[in-house]
Design a protein around this motif. Structure first.
Motif, PDB file in Angstrom:
ATOM      1  N   LEU A 607      -8.127   0.920  -9.724  1.00 27.12           N
ATOM      2  CA  LEU A 607      -8.183   1.273 -11.134  1.00 27.12           C
ATOM      3  C   LEU A 607      -8.219   2.786 -11.313  1.00 27.12           C
ATOM      4  CD1 LEU A 607      -8.491   0.482 -14.115  1.00 27.12           C
ATOM      5  CD2 LEU A 607     -10.974   0.372 -13.744  1.00 27.12           C
ATOM      6  N   SER A 608      -8.978   3.491 -10.480  1.00 22.55           N
ATOM      7  CA  SER A 608      -9.042   4.951 -10.569  1.00 22.55           C
ATOM      8  C   SER A 608      -7.671   5.567 -10.337  1.00 22.55           C
ATOM      9  CB  SER A 608     -10.048   5.496  -9.550  1.00 22.55           C
ATOM     10  OG  SER A 608     -11.352   5.024  -9.812  1.00 22.55           O
ATOM     11  N   SER A 609      -6.907   5.008  -9.398  1.00 19.03           N
ATOM     12  CA  SER A 609      -5.568   5.528  -9.128  1.00 19.03           C
ATOM     13  C   SER A 609      -4.658   5.387 -10.347  1.00 19.03           C
ATOM     14  CB  SER A 609      -4.962   4.801  -7.923  1.00 19.03           C
ATOM     15  OG  SER A 609      -3.638   5.230  -7.680  1.00 19.03           O
ATOM     16  N   VAL A 610      -4.711   4.233 -11.005  1.00 17.02           N
ATOM     17  CA  VAL A 610      -3.890   4.019 -12.201  1.00 17.02           C
ATOM     18  C   VAL A 610      -4.320   4.948 -13.328  1.00 17.02           C
ATOM     19  CG1 VAL A 610      -3.347   2.356 -14.009  1.00 17.02           C
ATOM     20  CG2 VAL A 610      -3.279   1.653 -11.635  1.00 17.02           C
ATOM     21  N   LEU A 611      -5.626   5.121 -13.505  1.00 14.78           N
ATOM     22  CA  LEU A 611      -6.115   5.984 -14.577  1.00 14.78           C
ATOM     23  C   LEU A 611      -5.702   7.436 -14.355  1.00 14.78           C
ATOM     24  CD1 LEU A 611      -9.691   4.493 -15.085  1.00 14.78           C
ATOM     25  CD2 LEU A 611      -7.703   4.206 -16.563  1.00 14.78           C
ATOM     26  N   ARG A 612      -5.676   7.889 -13.100  1.00 15.48           N
ATOM     27  CA  ARG A 612      -5.201   9.241 -12.814  1.00 15.48           C
ATOM     28  C   ARG A 612      -3.727   9.380 -13.182  1.00 15.48           C
ATOM     29  NH1 ARG A 612      -8.572   8.786  -8.204  1.00 15.48           N
ATOM     30  NH2 ARG A 612      -6.816   8.051  -6.946  1.00 15.48           N
ATOM     31  N   THR A 613      -2.947   8.347 -12.882  1.00  9.40           N
ATOM     32  CA  THR A 613      -1.525   8.380 -13.241  1.00  9.40           C
ATOM     33  C   THR A 613      -1.352   8.478 -14.752  1.00  9.40           C
ATOM     34  OG1 THR A 613      -0.934   7.082 -11.292  1.00  9.40           O
ATOM     35  CG2 THR A 613       0.650   7.117 -13.105  1.00  9.40           C
ATOM     36  N   ARG A 682     -17.689   1.613 -16.068  1.00 10.44           N
ATOM     37  CA  ARG A 682     -17.892   3.061 -15.990  1.00 10.44           C
ATOM     38  C   ARG A 682     -16.659   3.762 -15.437  1.00 10.44           C
ATOM     39  NH1 ARG A 682     -23.064   1.294 -14.248  1.00 10.44           N
ATOM     40  NH2 ARG A 682     -22.467   1.565 -12.073  1.00 10.44           N
ATOM     41  N   THR A 683     -16.007   3.133 -14.453  1.00 10.70           N
ATOM     42  CA  THR A 683     -14.782   3.707 -13.918  1.00 10.70           C
ATOM     43  C   THR A 683     -13.687   3.742 -14.975  1.00 10.70           C
ATOM     44  OG1 THR A 683     -15.337   2.867 -11.714  1.00 10.70           O
ATOM     45  CG2 THR A 683     -13.039   3.502 -12.095  1.00 10.70           C
ATOM     46  N   LEU A 684     -13.566   2.690 -15.741  1.00 13.64           N
ATOM     47  CA  LEU A 684     -12.561   2.639 -16.801  1.00 13.64           C
ATOM     48  C   LEU A 684     -12.817   3.715 -17.844  1.00 13.64           C
ATOM     49  CD1 LEU A 684     -10.127   1.020 -17.949  1.00 13.64           C
ATOM     50  CD2 LEU A 684     -11.784  -0.360 -19.190  1.00 13.64           C
TER      51      LEU A 684
END
Length: 725
Positions: A607-613, A682-684
């Motif tokens: 999920l963190s990888s997608v949010l960075r994108t 929290r990550t989202l």
């Protein structure tokens, strides 16, 4: 001269009674409640009292009250048991265990309220039922989901109700009448429920979609129901409970939440005990791991479940009388350290103290020092009071709709009105929905009208999208216009289906577009239905490629435009002839599937990888790209309103001055529980620039801005109906 040996028969009754008391032992069912439910719960190897009663008639008379104080029988033997105790033994009955172990038993012949006949004759302090889930649901007169029972294969569950009292007394007939339910026929003070094991369901693909046959499904639905009838009856039935114990073997974490929902109704609860793992010497885990189950899944569910429990305990400790919580799994060495960390991190800064053995005790002195009377701040005002009632709201909106003009510049009182931003819509550089940011839409759990969660959270972003499509040049006669919309959503999600987009385009607008014009607007919308997280990532990569290609083609044109642009014109001013919108719905739900299939670390990593994108895309194409995330799982605790718009007394006296400042908060939430209690949430939130939260308050849907890290729009809000046309 040696004295003659005294006969036991010569001893006074008082001494004989003491001897009988020493030979008496607690019933075996009392220390087997935490084990897997079994009809063998009443088996005992001790027969001392029975042997003593066979010695002589005098001892028989003295032993009988204790010998039959703990009764057990199968349901088919109900009449025989009642006849046996009908003489004078009913006065001595302390506990009763009823077994309905065979699914072939003719339960219909006894009726669902067979227990009324029993309680007319005896009044046990401990009433235990061991039976299949279908039997327990009929006995309590409730409906439970049984369509997935085949996946769990739960043969028996155990329910025990206990009364406080100096001693058993007969139950008056008037106290157990035709209107009584089992929960309110007697003043039960504690409840114990052993739900059995959910491990067998882990052997099935997407096990988390199954529902365990449990009474908590019905209780949780009554908690969130709009109608007060069933909810009030259930509250009355549970409000006398001061102690509750829940035992299950690896229940899903979302089912644990259902249990916690029911606990909210136990307003006088003082002691809470929960066990989510197997008991000592229980080899059920080893047996089930021989199947196709991923051994990490059950432990992941247990850890997440305790995270939910910790937040619930902290909230109950402040809003109710709860003063003691026991994590029974603390005795399991394999998870002791993890439980200690989970509960310690959440309960460490409150009045709770750990005794080192799995029990947390609330320090009453510390709790009283933090009471509202000790706080010197002003009286808190909940945002509920800012919303008019339904009747006055309808009158005001009717008067407002009669006006054809509106001052385009909001007054001071309108500065916090989110309605103005919604009217300006997407790709407007002067409002909260300006391009170049990641904007998220979420719903507050327990605040959804009509039980339609997806539609509730998806209506506003769909309205923003269709309003923007109306404003952009139609594809008819404008083939060179580069306005495009990309929608990525789970295949089973319908909030952005072509049918609903078309209906929204054709809704009550002045002037209303023709069907041909509406369909032409949809020509610029590209939908990516996906089935899992990997497919969503692939769709995002495809959209990213399109955006990069478009950006590269526009660079020469942008440079040419820059040479002829006024110096005072903002370089990032959106161009209505070149705007793009990317909507991703259900990314949080897809991530939950990854977590269930693997673990929380992997889920949050992908999920963190997608949010960075997404953040990179929003910054690289900040002049013309709007990114909307529509979260479908919901955030925050379960919070409910009453039908008349007034909160329960336990919630009205609980203001935001007691909230912890450890995260975002909603001004329409009446609890201090954080909106993002889990690692996933929290990550989202870390990848979101602007977060809008939808909730239902005083029977009116409300939208508010709870986060805006690129602007100053936090706190803006409006009633949902005022955003509709």
């Amino acid at each position: 001269m040696a004295s003659a040996a005294a006969s036991i028969d010569s001893l006074p009754n008082e001494l004989l009674d003491e001897i009988i008391l020493l030979l008496s032992t607690p019933p075996p069912s009392s220390y087997r409640l935490h084990q897997p439910p079994s009809v063998n719960i009443t088996k005992s190897g001790s027969r001392d009292l029975k042997s003593l009663s066979l010695t002589c008639s005098r001892l028989l008379d003295l032993v009988r009250p204790r010998l039959f104080s703990h009764g057990c029988f199968e349901l088919r033997d109900l009449d025989r048991y009642l006849a046996f105790v009908s003489s004078d033994l009913y006065r001595y009955v302390i506990s009763v265990v009823v077994k309905g172990d065979s699914l072939s038993d003719n339960y219909e012949g006894f009726g669902p309220f067979w227990w009324r006949r029993l309680l007319h004759s005896v009044r046990p302090l401990h009433f235990t039922i061991i039976a299949p889930p279908s039997f327990i649901k009929g006995m309590l007169g409730i409906q439970i989901p049984e369509e997935h029972g085949w996946a769990f294969e739960i043969p028996l569950q155990l329910l025990q109700l206990n009364c406080d009292g100096q001693g058993p007394t007969p139950a008056p007939a008037s106290q157990v009448n035709e209107q009584s339910t089992l929960l309110d026929c007697l003043p039960w003070s504690s409840m114990f429920f052993n739900e059995s094991s959910s491990l067998k369901a882990y052997n099935h693909y997407e096990y988390f979609l199954y529902q365990v046959p449990s009474l908590f499904h019905r209780w949780s639905s009554l908690v969130s129901a709009k109608s007060l009838t069933g909810r009030s009856r259930l509250s009355f039935s549970l409000e006398n409970l001061t102690s509750f114990t829940y035992v299950a073997v690896f229940p899903f974490y979302n089912h644990v939440q259902l249990v916690l929902d029911a606990v909210e109704l136990m307003t006088n609860l003082r002691s809470l005990s929960i066990q989510l793992g197997p008991s000592r010497n229980d080899r059920v885990t080893e047996l089930e791991q021989r199947g196709s189950m991923d051994p990490s899944d059950p432990w992941m569910e247990l850890a997440t479940g305790y995270s939910l429990i910790a937040h619930a305990v902290r909230g109950l400790g402040r809003t109710s009388r709860l003063s003691e919580f026991t994590a029974c799994d603390y005795q399991m060495e394999a998870v002791r350290a993890e439980i200690d960390v989970i509960l310690g991190d959440i309960l460490c800064d409150g009045p709770w103290t750990h005794n080192g053995h799995g029990t947390w005790i609330k320090n009453m002195d510390q709790d009283s020092n933090s009471s509202p009377s000790k706080i010197s701040s002003g009286i808190p005002v909940l945002a509920h009071s800012l919303i008019p009632s339904s009747a006055s709201f309808a009158a005001n909106t009717g008067a407002a709709s009669s006006s054809k003009t509106r001052d385009p510049a909001p007054s001071t009182s309108e500065a916090g009105n989110l309605k103005l931003d919604i009217e300006q819509g997407l790709h407007s550089s002067s409002n909260i929905f300006h391009p170049g940011t990641v904007i998220a839409f979420s719903r507050l759990r327990g605040r959804t009208p009509n039980d339609n969660d997806d539609e509730f959270v998806g209506e506003l972003p769909r309205r923003l999208l269709t309003d923007w499509l109306r404003r952009t040049p139609s594809a008819i006669g404008s083939r060179n216009v580069q306005n495009r919309t990309f929608i990525i959503h789970p295949a089973n999600l319908t909030i952005f289906s072509p049918e609903k987009l078309l209906a929204s385009l054709l809704s009550n607008q002045q002037p209303s577009p023709s069907r041909a014009e509406a369909i032409s607007h949809l020509d610029s919308v590209q939908i990516f239905p996906v089935f899992d997280f990997a497919a969503a990532v692939q769709a995002i990569d495809e959209v990213s490629g399109i955006l990069h290609k478009t950006w590269g083609a526009r660079q020469p044109q942008d440079n040419h435009d820059h040479e002829h642009r006024d110096d005072n014109q903002h370089s990032n001013q959106p161009d209505i002839n070149h705007s793009m919108t990317l909507i991703i719905a259900g990314l949080d739900t897809l991530t939950e599937a990854v977590i269930r299939a693997s673990n929380a670390v992997r889920g949050t990593a992908v999920l963190s990888s997608v949010l960075r994108t997404l953040t990179q895309l929003s910054r690289m194409h900040r002049s013309y790209l709007s990114i909307l995330l529509v979260n479908t799982s919901g955030v925050g605790p379960m919070v409910r309103d009453s039908v008349d718009g007034r909160l329960p007394q336990s919630q009205r006296d609980y203001g935001p001055h007691q909230a912890r400042n450890d995260g975002l908060q909603s001004m329409f939430s009446v609890t201090d529980a954080p909106l993002f209690p889990s690692l996933l949430m929290r990550t989202l939130d870390q990848g979101i620039d602007t977060h809008l939260l939808a909730s239902n308050t005083r029977n009116l849907p409300v939208i508010e801005a709870i986060k805006d890290r690129v602007g100053s729009d936090v706190g803006k809000w409006c009633t949902w109906d005022s955003t509709r046309t």
